[in-house]
Design a protein around this motif. Structure first.
Motif, PDB file in Angstrom:
ATOM      1  N   HIS A  50      49.730  43.465  15.659  1.00 40.80           N
ATOM      2  CA  HIS A  50      48.196  43.218  15.477  1.00 40.80           C
ATOM      3  C   HIS A  50      48.231  41.664  15.542  1.00 40.80           C
ATOM      4  O   HIS A  50      48.818  40.811  14.964  1.00 40.80           O
ATOM      5  N   LEU A  51      46.950  41.282  16.139  1.00 40.48           N
ATOM      6  CA  LEU A  51      46.498  39.882  15.907  1.00 40.48           C
ATOM      7  C   LEU A  51      45.800  39.476  14.481  1.00 40.48           C
ATOM      8  O   LEU A  51      45.714  38.478  14.197  1.00 40.48           O
ATOM      9  N   TYR A  52      45.101  40.377  14.075  1.00 46.05           N
ATOM     10  CA  TYR A  52      44.282  40.108  12.966  1.00 46.05           C
ATOM     11  C   TYR A  52      44.406  40.831  11.773  1.00 46.05           C
ATOM     12  O   TYR A  52      45.624  41.692  11.627  1.00 46.05           O
ATOM     13  N   ASP A  53      43.867  40.486  10.592  1.00 51.37           N
ATOM     14  CA  ASP A  53      44.090  41.059   9.335  1.00 51.37           C
ATOM     15  C   ASP A  53      43.450  42.481   9.391  1.00 51.37           C
ATOM     16  O   ASP A  53      42.541  42.575  10.347  1.00 51.37           O
ATOM     17  N   VAL A  54      43.497  43.152   8.362  1.00 58.29           N
ATOM     18  CA  VAL A  54      43.083  44.687   8.431  1.00 58.29           C
ATOM     19  C   VAL A  54      41.373  44.714   8.539  1.00 58.29           C
ATOM     20  O   VAL A  54      40.912  45.309   9.561  1.00 58.29           O
ATOM     21  N   PRO A 109      46.056  47.707   2.236  1.00 57.30           N
ATOM     22  CA  PRO A 109      46.316  46.687   1.131  1.00 57.30           C
ATOM     23  C   PRO A 109      46.993  47.352   0.122  1.00 57.30           C
ATOM     24  O   PRO A 109      47.784  46.613  -0.693  1.00 57.30           O
ATOM     25  N   PHE A 110      46.832  48.661  -0.159  1.00 60.08           N
ATOM     26  CA  PHE A 110      47.625  49.391  -1.381  1.00 60.08           C
ATOM     27  C   PHE A 110      48.897  49.970  -1.014  1.00 60.08           C
ATOM     28  O   PHE A 110      49.532  50.080  -1.997  1.00 60.08           O
ATOM     29  N   THR A 170      43.312  51.012  19.750  1.00 58.62           N
ATOM     30  CA  THR A 170      44.391  50.076  20.425  1.00 58.62           C
ATOM     31  C   THR A 170      43.668  48.881  21.082  1.00 58.62           C
ATOM     32  O   THR A 170      44.354  47.663  20.804  1.00 58.62           O
ATOM     33  N   LEU A 171      42.655  48.792  21.721  1.00 56.53           N
ATOM     34  CA  LEU A 171      41.975  47.590  22.230  1.00 56.53           C
ATOM     35  C   LEU A 171      41.740  46.630  21.059  1.00 56.53           C
ATOM     36  O   LEU A 171      41.689  45.387  21.241  1.00 56.53           O
ATOM     37  N   ALA A 172      41.263  46.983  19.746  1.00 55.55           N
ATOM     38  CA  ALA A 172      41.195  46.179  18.555  1.00 55.55           C
ATOM     39  C   ALA A 172      42.595  45.249  18.316  1.00 55.55           C
ATOM     40  O   ALA A 172      42.178  44.625  17.205  1.00 55.55           O
ATOM     41  N   LYS A 173      43.463  45.490  18.820  1.00 53.55           N
ATOM     42  CA  LYS A 173      44.728  45.106  17.957  1.00 53.55           C
ATOM     43  C   LYS A 173      44.650  43.595  18.485  1.00 53.55           C
ATOM     44  O   LYS A 173      45.386  42.664  17.951  1.00 53.55           O
ATOM     45  N   TYR A 227      39.451  44.282  -0.136  1.00 55.77           N
ATOM     46  CA  TYR A 227      40.823  44.135  -0.289  1.00 55.77           C
ATOM     47  C   TYR A 227      41.457  43.749   1.336  1.00 55.77           C
ATOM     48  O   TYR A 227      42.531  43.579   1.164  1.00 55.77           O
ATOM     49  N   GLU A 228      40.612  44.253   2.254  1.00 56.37           N
ATOM     50  CA  GLU A 228      41.259  44.165   3.483  1.00 56.37           C
ATOM     51  C   GLU A 228      41.201  42.868   3.985  1.00 56.37           C
ATOM     52  O   GLU A 228      42.108  42.334   4.820  1.00 56.37           O
ATOM     53  N   ASN A 229      40.490  42.024   3.272  1.00 55.48           N
ATOM     54  CA  ASN A 229      40.123  40.602   3.796  1.00 55.48           C
ATOM     55  C   ASN A 229      41.550  39.874   3.591  1.00 55.48           C
ATOM     56  O   ASN A 229      42.166  39.637   2.497  1.00 55.48           O
ATOM     57  N   GLY A 230      42.079  39.194   4.533  1.00 59.85           N
ATOM     58  CA  GLY A 230      43.465  38.656   4.585  1.00 59.85           C
ATOM     59  C   GLY A 230      44.539  39.530   4.582  1.00 59.85           C
ATOM     60  O   GLY A 230      45.884  38.661   4.651  1.00 59.85           O
TER      61      GLY A 230
END
Length: 465
Positions: free
Chosen positions: A231-235, A292-293, A381-384, A221-224
């Motif tokens: 944050h730059l990315y989806d979960v 997502p929930f 933090t770096l992964a944002k 469910y994290e996809n998209g």
């Protein structure tokens, strides 16, 4: 081939025993692969052409070791010695090549005749070793034993090999088979995979073919699922990036903890290395899995209230399902539940508003695990995806300051005796149910130098009468 049987006395005994019984003995599987790669094997898998019951009985007497019997399609007798294990099984006479072709991957389908030192390689595994690829030995290996779906990535990660495209495609089409594998077997393979460093590209492949979502349904469910503007990315992409930066941090532990305090932390880390590494990686995958929930959107604002609590609950469900080791589960749950905490400290530190009291409270709550949490927070933090190099170094400086505070001030202060002992507080009239609280507050206020003398401590304690 660089294999000296003299360095393995039990294997030498086994070879002599097989010669006495006039049966053939072949070393097969990962041990042959490792020897060809000039690595030292830890496990030895042998095929015996006949009379295995006699050989096992005699070998047990010679070595004074009991075997563990695994009943698969064939009997496998395992002997566990101090530095290695030996597995013995029997194959049909004159059918060695067929036996090898039934093995999982070509690089594991090579045999060494211990008498002639000749190599038997019916699936061209040596070519694949030279080309650094993992390839199935036949197209039905995953149907026969779906645990190979995970083992494929574990072996590739361990050797830093590529996965052959047809093998990867076959695994992709059969990922659903993993649901029929006993959970303890999955756990063993996952733990072996997670303890390897530099596995990021392989976990990305596991995700790409759907294996990660098949193992942990909620992760799908994290996809998209997009996040706030920070944050730059989806979960899902963020969580996998955290995994990447966890590995990055592990390789740079001395740098990010700081040379001054590294030796203090390393003693703890070394003693708990396996648990910490696996817990960090599991926390990376699960720390945001409930987003997502719980996602709420009001205007342009996106929030995920209490996601850390619900994410920890989801992780604990899988920790129970796969029976992860208790310490791994404890550390991973701790990291998931508290992964937001360091951000508050960092903001105060960055604004020169970080007080001794805030620092004391943080480490009083988390102890040395607070350092683990700070390392995880760095990866998070770096992964944002929006962190510049200079800001990365700023967070590392923050982490160094926190670690030094813990080891140079907090941990040393804990060794100082209490200014008032429990029996002295009881004499003052403090109730038993309040003792722990008063002792804790006394300790803190002495650290903050709000209490300097025993009279100060007595006056402070009297507030609780």
């Amino acid at each position: 081939m660089n294999f000296d049987i003299e360095t393995y006395p039990h294997i030498k005994q086994l070879k002599i025993l097989c010669n006495n019984y006039k049966v053939k003995l072949y070393l097969v599987g990962g041990a042959v692969r490792d020897i060809l790669l000039n690595k030292k094997p830890a496990d030895f898998d042998f095929l015996i052409s006949d009379k295995i019951d006699n050989i096992v009985a005699t070998f047990s007497q010679i070595t004074d070791k009991k075997y563990i019997l695994f009943e698969k399609k064939i009997k496998v007798f395992r002997y566990v010695f101090d530095d290695y294990t030996i597995d013995l099984s029997q194959f049909e006479p004159n059918n060695l090549e067929s036996e090898l072709k039934r093995r999982d991957f070509t690089i594991n389908a090579i045999a060494l005749d211990l008498d002639t030192k000749s190599i038997i390689d019916p699936t061209k595994g040596i070519d694949d070793l030279q080309n650094r690829i993992v390839k199935y030995s036949n197209s039905y290996i995953f149907d026969e034993d779906p645990i190979r779906l995970i083992r494929l990535f574990r072996i590739a990660a361990q050797l830093k090999f590529d996965i052959e495209k047809n093998t990867l495609e076959k695994a992709k089409n059969l990922v659903y088979l993993i649901n029929g594998v006993a959970s303890d077997r999955i756990t063993q393979e996952l733990e072996k995979f997670f303890i390897i460093n530099d596995t990021y590209s392989y976990i990305l492949l596991m995700d790409r073919i759907g294996l990660l979502d098949e193992l942990f349904k909620e992760l799908s469910y994290e996809n998209g699922c997009m996040q706030s503007s920070s944050h730059l990315y989806d979960v899902k992409s963020h969580s996998l990036s955290v995994y990447n930066f966890v590995e990055w941090s592990i390789l740079r532990m001395k740098r990010i903890v700081g040379e001054e305090c590294f030796e203090h932390y390393y003693g703890y880390y070394k003693a708990n290395r396996k648990h910490i590494i696996i817990a960090l990686k599991l926390a990376a995958l699960f720390h945001d899995c409930s987003k997502p929930f719980v996602k709420q959107v009001v205007g342009d604002e996106i929030s995920f209230k209490n996601h850390e609590i619900y994410s920890a609950e989801i992780f604990q469900k899988y920790a129970k399902k796969f029976n992860f080791q208790r310490k791994i589960t404890q550390i991973a749950t701790f990291l998931i539940l508290n992964h937001i905490e360091p951000a508050r400290l960092f903001l105060n530190w960055k604004n020169n508003a970080l007080t001794d009291e805030l620092l004391y409270d943080f480490f009083d709550k988390f102890s040395i695990n607070g350092v683990d949490l700070l390392i995880f927070a760095l990866a998070d933090t770096l992964a944002k995806g929006k962190i510049r190099m200079v800001n990365r170094e700023i967070f590392i400086d923050f982490l160094k300051d926190m670690t030094c505070f813990y080891f140079e001030r907090y941990a040393n202060f804990l060794k100082v005796p209490q200014i008032l002992k429990a029996d002295e507080l009881i004499e003052l009239g403090i109730e038993n149910k309040k003792l722990a609280t008063v002792l804790k507050l006394l300790k803190k206020n002495v650290f903050l130098q709000k209490i300097k003398t025993k009279d100060d401590a007595v006056n402070f304690a009297k507030q609780f009468l």
